[in-house]
Design a protein around this motif. Structure first.
Motif, PDB file in Angstrom:
ATOM      1  N   ASN A 156      11.311   5.366   2.217  1.00 56.58           N
ATOM      2  CA  ASN A 156       9.837   5.452   2.138  1.00 56.58           C
ATOM      3  C   ASN A 156       9.300   4.147   1.565  1.00 56.58           C
ATOM      4  OD1 ASN A 156       9.106   8.421   2.822  1.00 56.58           O
ATOM      5  ND2 ASN A 156      10.812   8.606   1.364  1.00 56.58           N
ATOM      6  N   PRO A 157       9.463   3.064   2.291  1.00 51.69           N
ATOM      7  CA  PRO A 157       8.993   1.771   1.746  1.00 51.69           C
ATOM      8  C   PRO A 157       7.471   1.676   1.764  1.00 51.69           C
ATOM      9  CG  PRO A 157       9.724   1.491   4.008  1.00 51.69           C
ATOM     10  CD  PRO A 157      10.025   2.942   3.644  1.00 51.69           C
ATOM     11  N   ALA A 158       6.960   0.797   0.939  1.00 51.06           N
ATOM     12  CA  ALA A 158       5.506   0.562   0.915  1.00 51.06           C
ATOM     13  C   ALA A 158       5.086  -0.212   2.141  1.00 51.06           C
ATOM     14  CB  ALA A 158       5.121  -0.210  -0.346  1.00 51.06           C
ATOM     15  N   GLN A 159       3.859   0.033   2.617  1.00 52.37           N
ATOM     16  CA  GLN A 159       3.295  -0.683   3.755  1.00 52.37           C
ATOM     17  C   GLN A 159       2.533  -1.907   3.267  1.00 52.37           C
ATOM     18  OE1 GLN A 159       0.945   1.998   6.115  1.00 52.37           O
ATOM     19  NE2 GLN A 159       2.602   3.515   6.312  1.00 52.37           N
ATOM     20  N   TRP A 160       2.474  -2.913   4.123  1.00 51.09           N
ATOM     21  CA  TRP A 160       1.744  -4.130   3.789  1.00 51.09           C
ATOM     22  C   TRP A 160       0.418  -4.142   4.539  1.00 51.09           C
ATOM     23  CZ3 TRP A 160       3.173  -7.800   0.268  1.00 51.09           C
ATOM     24  CH2 TRP A 160       4.472  -7.701  -0.250  1.00 51.09           C
ATOM     25  N   THR A 161      -0.651  -4.515   3.845  1.00 45.04           N
ATOM     26  CA  THR A 161      -1.980  -4.566   4.469  1.00 45.04           C
ATOM     27  C   THR A 161      -2.825  -5.583   3.729  1.00 45.04           C
ATOM     28  OG1 THR A 161      -3.885  -3.271   5.192  1.00 45.04           O
ATOM     29  CG2 THR A 161      -2.996  -2.770   3.035  1.00 45.04           C
ATOM     30  N   VAL A 183       0.850  -1.179   0.000  1.00 40.66           N
ATOM     31  CA  VAL A 183       0.000   0.000   0.000  1.00 40.66           C
ATOM     32  C   VAL A 183       0.890   1.234   0.000  1.00 40.66           C
ATOM     33  CG1 VAL A 183      -1.770   1.298   1.234  1.00 40.66           C
ATOM     34  CG2 VAL A 183      -1.828  -1.192   1.238  1.00 40.66           C
ATOM     35  N   PHE A 184       0.523   2.198  -0.863  1.00 36.21           N
ATOM     36  CA  PHE A 184       1.228   3.476  -0.934  1.00 36.21           C
ATOM     37  C   PHE A 184       0.256   4.576  -0.503  1.00 36.21           C
ATOM     38  CE2 PHE A 184       3.202   0.710  -4.050  1.00 36.21           C
ATOM     39  CZ  PHE A 184       4.551   0.833  -3.743  1.00 36.21           C
ATOM     40  N   THR A 185       0.832   5.666  -0.012  1.00 34.95           N
ATOM     41  CA  THR A 185       0.026   6.810   0.430  1.00 34.95           C
ATOM     42  C   THR A 185       0.215   7.969  -0.529  1.00 34.95           C
ATOM     43  OG1 THR A 185       1.817   7.586   1.861  1.00 34.95           O
ATOM     44  CG2 THR A 185       0.167   6.099   2.843  1.00 34.95           C
ATOM     45  N   VAL A 186      -0.718   8.906  -0.500  1.00 37.52           N
ATOM     46  CA  VAL A 186      -0.652  10.089  -1.363  1.00 37.52           C
ATOM     47  C   VAL A 186       0.555  10.934  -0.962  1.00 37.52           C
ATOM     48  CG1 VAL A 186      -1.849  12.181  -2.097  1.00 37.52           C
ATOM     49  CG2 VAL A 186      -3.136  10.066  -1.713  1.00 37.52           C
ATOM     50  N   GLY A 187       1.336  11.350  -1.975  1.00 41.61           N
ATOM     51  CA  GLY A 187       2.546  12.147  -1.739  1.00 41.61           C
ATOM     52  C   GLY A 187       3.798  11.338  -1.540  1.00 41.61           C
ATOM     53  N   GLN A 188       3.672  10.021  -1.533  1.00 38.63           N
ATOM     54  CA  GLN A 188       4.834   9.166  -1.303  1.00 38.63           C
ATOM     55  C   GLN A 188       5.623   9.012  -2.604  1.00 38.63           C
ATOM     56  OE1 GLN A 188       3.843   5.338   0.273  1.00 38.63           O
ATOM     57  NE2 GLN A 188       5.928   4.527   0.079  1.00 38.63           N
ATOM     58  N   PRO A 189       6.949   9.233  -2.569  1.00 40.71           N
ATOM     59  CA  PRO A 189       7.773   9.019  -3.768  1.00 40.71           C
ATOM     60  C   PRO A 189       7.929   7.521  -4.049  1.00 40.71           C
ATOM     61  CG  PRO A 189       9.143   9.668  -1.914  1.00 40.71           C
ATOM     62  CD  PRO A 189       7.726   9.787  -1.444  1.00 40.71           C
ATOM     63  N   VAL A 190       7.899   7.163  -5.316  1.00 37.58           N
ATOM     64  CA  VAL A 190       7.994   5.767  -5.731  1.00 37.58           C
ATOM     65  C   VAL A 190       8.824   5.684  -6.990  1.00 37.58           C
ATOM     66  CG1 VAL A 190       5.790   5.087  -4.705  1.00 37.58           C
ATOM     67  CG2 VAL A 190       5.853   5.989  -7.047  1.00 37.58           C
ATOM     68  N   LEU A 191       9.197   4.445  -7.357  1.00 37.78           N
ATOM     69  CA  LEU A 191       9.829   4.151  -8.637  1.00 37.78           C
ATOM     70  C   LEU A 191       8.809   3.458  -9.533  1.00 37.78           C
ATOM     71  CD1 LEU A 191      13.327   2.832  -7.454  1.00 37.78           C
ATOM     72  CD2 LEU A 191      12.761   5.111  -8.350  1.00 37.78           C
ATOM     73  N   VAL A 192       8.714   3.960 -10.759  1.00 34.68           N
ATOM     74  CA  VAL A 192       7.699   3.470 -11.695  1.00 34.68           C
ATOM     75  C   VAL A 192       8.404   2.776 -12.847  1.00 34.68           C
ATOM     76  CG1 VAL A 192       5.756   4.092 -13.162  1.00 34.68           C
ATOM     77  CG2 VAL A 192       6.180   5.363 -11.047  1.00 34.68           C
ATOM     78  N   LYS A 193       7.894   1.602 -13.230  1.00 28.66           N
ATOM     79  CA  LYS A 193       8.465   0.832 -14.331  1.00 28.66           C
ATOM     80  C   LYS A 193       8.344   1.613 -15.624  1.00 28.66           C
ATOM     81  CE  LYS A 193       9.979  -2.815 -16.580  1.00 28.66           C
ATOM     82  NZ  LYS A 193      11.390  -3.253 -16.490  1.00 28.66           N
ATOM     83  N   ASN A 194       9.458   1.674 -16.386  1.00 29.95           N
ATOM     84  CA  ASN A 194       9.511   2.387 -17.652  1.00 29.95           C
ATOM     85  C   ASN A 194       9.418   1.375 -18.779  1.00 29.95           C
ATOM     86  OD1 ASN A 194       9.879   4.228 -19.697  1.00 29.95           O
ATOM     87  ND2 ASN A 194      12.110   4.384 -19.399  1.00 29.95           N
ATOM     88  N   TYR A 195       8.412   1.550 -19.653  1.00 32.23           N
ATOM     89  CA  TYR A 195       8.201   0.634 -20.784  1.00 32.23           C
ATOM     90  C   TYR A 195       8.582   1.267 -22.123  1.00 32.23           C
ATOM     91  CZ  TYR A 195       5.486  -2.173 -17.465  1.00 32.23           C
ATOM     92  OH  TYR A 195       5.098  -2.927 -16.379  1.00 32.23           O
ATOM     93  N   ARG A 196       9.214   2.434 -22.113  1.00 34.09           N
ATOM     94  CA  ARG A 196       9.521   3.154 -23.358  1.00 34.09           C
ATOM     95  C   ARG A 196      11.024   3.121 -23.679  1.00 34.09           C
ATOM     96  NH1 ARG A 196       5.321   6.196 -25.206  1.00 34.09           N
ATOM     97  NH2 ARG A 196       3.549   6.449 -23.758  1.00 34.09           N
ATOM     98  N   GLY A 197      11.759   2.351 -23.015  1.00 29.71           N
ATOM     99  CA  GLY A 197      13.198   2.300 -23.281  1.00 29.71           C
ATOM    100  C   GLY A 197      13.953   3.288 -22.412  1.00 29.71           C
ATOM    101  N   GLY A 198      15.237   3.087 -22.311  1.00 34.41           N
ATOM    102  CA  GLY A 198      16.044   3.941 -21.449  1.00 34.41           C
ATOM    103  C   GLY A 198      16.155   3.321 -20.079  1.00 34.41           C
ATOM    104  N   GLU A 199      16.091   4.166 -19.074  1.00 35.00           N
ATOM    105  CA  GLU A 199      16.226   3.666 -17.715  1.00 35.00           C
ATOM    106  C   GLU A 199      15.082   2.724 -17.375  1.00 35.00           C
ATOM    107  OE1 GLU A 199      16.563   6.813 -14.987  1.00 35.00           O
ATOM    108  OE2 GLU A 199      18.343   7.701 -15.952  1.00 35.00           O
ATOM    109  N   LYS A 200      15.377   1.726 -16.517  1.00 37.06           N
ATOM    110  CA  LYS A 200      14.376   0.721 -16.168  1.00 37.06           C
ATOM    111  C   LYS A 200      13.308   1.279 -15.239  1.00 37.06           C
ATOM    112  CE  LYS A 200      14.032  -3.991 -14.380  1.00 37.06           C
ATOM    113  NZ  LYS A 200      14.782  -5.162 -13.844  1.00 37.06           N
TER     114      LYS A 200
END
Length: 443
Positions: free
Chosen positions: A419-424, A365-382
Motif C-alpha cells: 500500500n505505497p503512497a501516491q505521488w501528486t 498522498v495517502f487515502t483514508v483507511g490506508q495503513p501506514v507506518l508512523v514515526k515514534n518519538y517516545r522510545g522503543g520501536e522506530k
C-alpha cells in the motif's frame, strides 16, 4: 395715491408747460414724490402731547387745517410724480380749478379721496394713537391708509415701530442666514467633531472625522472632563493628534482640564455658538443616526447594546456617504473593509496567483483507511503501525495509532509494503490536490 388721481380725472387735467431744470433743482424733490416712489420724507419732530384735542374730532381737525394751510400745499405737491416723468405737469395748486377734482370740503376737513388729510401738528399724536395696541408695521399701514393720509405716512409708521422699546423687545427671530460650510479637510483625522449622545440613560461620546466621515462611538459611564480625556487619549493613540477639534459649549469641553489637554498636544479647540447646534452639524447628525439605529435594533430585539453599536459602526463605515460618494473606510483606511456583502464579488487574487506561481512540487498522498507506518518519538520501536482516518490538510493527516488518533505530517509517515503512497501535486496555499482521478479540496 396718484392712482386715485388718475381714475378720478386725470384726463381732464389742465396741462401747463413743465418748469425748466433750474427751477426743479431749487425745489425739494421730496415734495413732488410720494413715499412709495423711493424719496423718503420724515415728519417734523414735535411734541405729541402739545395739543389736548382729539385727533378724531372733526371740528378740532378742521380748526387745525385752517390754522395750518401749508398742509394742503404739501398734500398737493407730494403727488407730482409727473414732474420727473412727463413733459407737462398737472396744475394742482390750491388756486387751480383742477384741485377740486381730488379733494372735498366736509366741515372744512381736507379729504384725499376717502382719507382725511392730517395737518403737521397732529401727525405725531395720531401715530401714537395708531400704535396704541403695539401693532407691527404690516398691520398699521393698511389701517392708516384706510383712514388718513399725509406725505411720508409710511415712513412715520416705520419710525414709530422701530423706536418703540416694547415692540423691539418682542421681535421674532431674524431670517436664517445662509449655511456657512466648513473648510474641507485635506486629510483623514485633520478635523474631528465631538458631541455626547444619550439613549435610555446610556451616554456615548460620538466622534466624526470631517474628511472621511469616519465615525467613532465610545460608551461612557460618566461624562466628566477626565473621562472624556481618557477616551480621546485612546483615540489619539490609534489615529494620532488632529489639527482641530470642534465641540459645543458643554461643561466637559470648556473645562480647564480639557483645554489644557488639547493645548498641550497642539490641537486647536473650536467651540460652536451656544444654543446653535447647526454649527456642529457633523456630530449632531451622527447623534441622530445613532439614536435611530438603536431604536430600530431595539424593536428587532435579541441584541445587546454593544452588539447594536458594533452593527451601526460596521454599516456606517462601509456604506457610501452622500457627500463624498465613497465609503468612510475607503477614505480613512485607504481600502475596502471585508464584509458579508463583499463576499459576493469574485476572488481574482487566487486566480492570478495560480497563473503566476512556479510549478508545484510533487508530494506523497495517502487515502483514508490506508495503513501506514508512523514515526515514534517516545522510545522503543522506530516505527509504529497506524491507519489514516482523516485528511486534515495538504500534508497533514489524522492517524489512528494504538487506538488513539494523532495528527501527523506526511514527513512523519511511510507507506506499508503493498500500500505505497501516491505521488501528486499540491497547492500549499489552498490545499487542493491534483491526482489522476480525483481532486481533494479542503477549506
Amino acid at each position: 395715491m396718484h392712482l386715485d388721481m388718475e381714475k378720478r380725472g386725470s384726463s381732464t387735467l389742465k396741462q401747463q408747460p413743465c418748469q425748466d431744470a433750474s427751477a426743479l433743482q431749487q425745489q425739494d424733490v421730496g415734495s413732488w414724490l410720494g413715499p412709495q416712489h423711493g424719496v423718503p420724507q420724515h415728519a417734523e419732530p414735535g411734541n405729541r402731547h402739545e395739543f389736548k384735542g382729539d385727533p378724531g374730532d372733526t371740528q378740532f381737525l378742521s380748526q387745525q387745517v385752517r390754522e395750518d394751510g401749508a398742509a394742503s400745499e404739501e398734500v398737493v405737491q407730494c403727488g407730482m410724480e409727473a414732474a420727473l416723468n412727463f413733459d407737462t405737469v398737472p396744475d394742482l395748486t390750491l388756486d387751480s380749478p383742477n384741485f377740486g377734482l381730488f379733494e372735498m370740503n366736509t366741515d372744512d376737513c381736507r379729504l384725499w379721496g376717502l382719507r382725511v388729510v392730517v395737518p403737521k401738528k397732529l401727525r405725531d399724536q395720531l401715530i401714537s394713537e395708531l400704535h396704541e395696541h403695539h401693532w407691527g408695521i404690516v398691520k398699521m399701514k393698511p389701517l392708516a391708509r384706510s383712514l388718513f393720509w399725509w406725505p411720508a405716512v409710511d415712513e412715520c409708521i416705520e419710525q414709530e415701530v422701530s423706536e418703540c422699546t416694547i415692540c423691539q423687545k418682542q421681535r421674532s427671530m431674524p431670517c436664517t442666514a445662509p449655511v456657512h460650510k466648513w473648510k474641507w479637510a485635506a486629510s483623514p483625522w485633520e478635523r474631528i467633531h465631538l458631541d455626547f449622545a444619550e439613549d435610555h440613560k446610556q451616554m456615548f461620546l460620538v466622534v466624526m472625522d470631517a474628511y472621511a466621515r469616519w465615525p467613532e462611538i465610545i460608551p461612557m459611564h460618566t461624562t466628566t472632563s477626565l473621562k472624556t480625556i481618557e477616551a480621546l487619549r485612546n483615540l489619539f493613540a490609534a489615529y494620532g493628534f488632529p489639527k482641530e477639534v470642534v465641540t459645543d459649549n458643554g461643561p466637559q469641553f470648556v473645562s480647564q482640564e480639557f483645554e489644557y489637554f488639547l493645548k498641550k498636544n497642539g490641537v486647536q479647540h473650536i467651540k460652536s455658538p451656544a444654543y446653535h447646534p447647526a454649527s456642529n452639524g457633523l456630530a449632531e447628525r451622527l447623534v441622530q443616526n445613532l439614536k435611530k439605529s438603536l431604536a430600530k435594533n431595539r424593536a428587532i430585539g435579541g441584541m445587546s447594546l454593544e452588539h447594536c453599536v458594533a452593527n451601526f459602526l460596521l454599516g456606517y463605515r462601509n456604506t457610501p456617504h452622500t457627500t463624498t460618494g465613497k465609503t468612510p473606510a475607503e477614505l480613512f483606511l485607504k481600502r475596502q473593509v471585508r464584509t458579508r456583502l463583499s463576499l459576493i464579488r469574485p476572488q481574482f487574487s487566487q486566480r492570478m496567483q495560480n497563473k503566476t506561481e512556479p510549478p508545484l512540487p510533487r508530494v506523497r498522498v495517502f487515502t483514508v483507511g490506508q495503513p501506514v507506518l508512523v514515526k515514534n518519538y517516545r522510545g522503543g520501536e522506530k516505527w509504529l503501525n497506524g491507519v489514516i482516518r482523516e485528511i486534515l490538510g495538504p500534508v497533514t493527516y489524522s492517524v489512528e495509532v494504538n487506538g488513539k488518533c494523532v495528527k501527523k505530517h506526511v514527513n512523519q509517515m511511510l507507506g506499508v509494503n503493498g500500500n505505497p503512497a501516491q505521488w501528486t501535486q499540491t497547492d500549499s496555499c489552498t490545499g487542493n490536490f491534483w491526482n489522476d482521478d480525483v481532486i481533494y479540496s479542503f477549506l
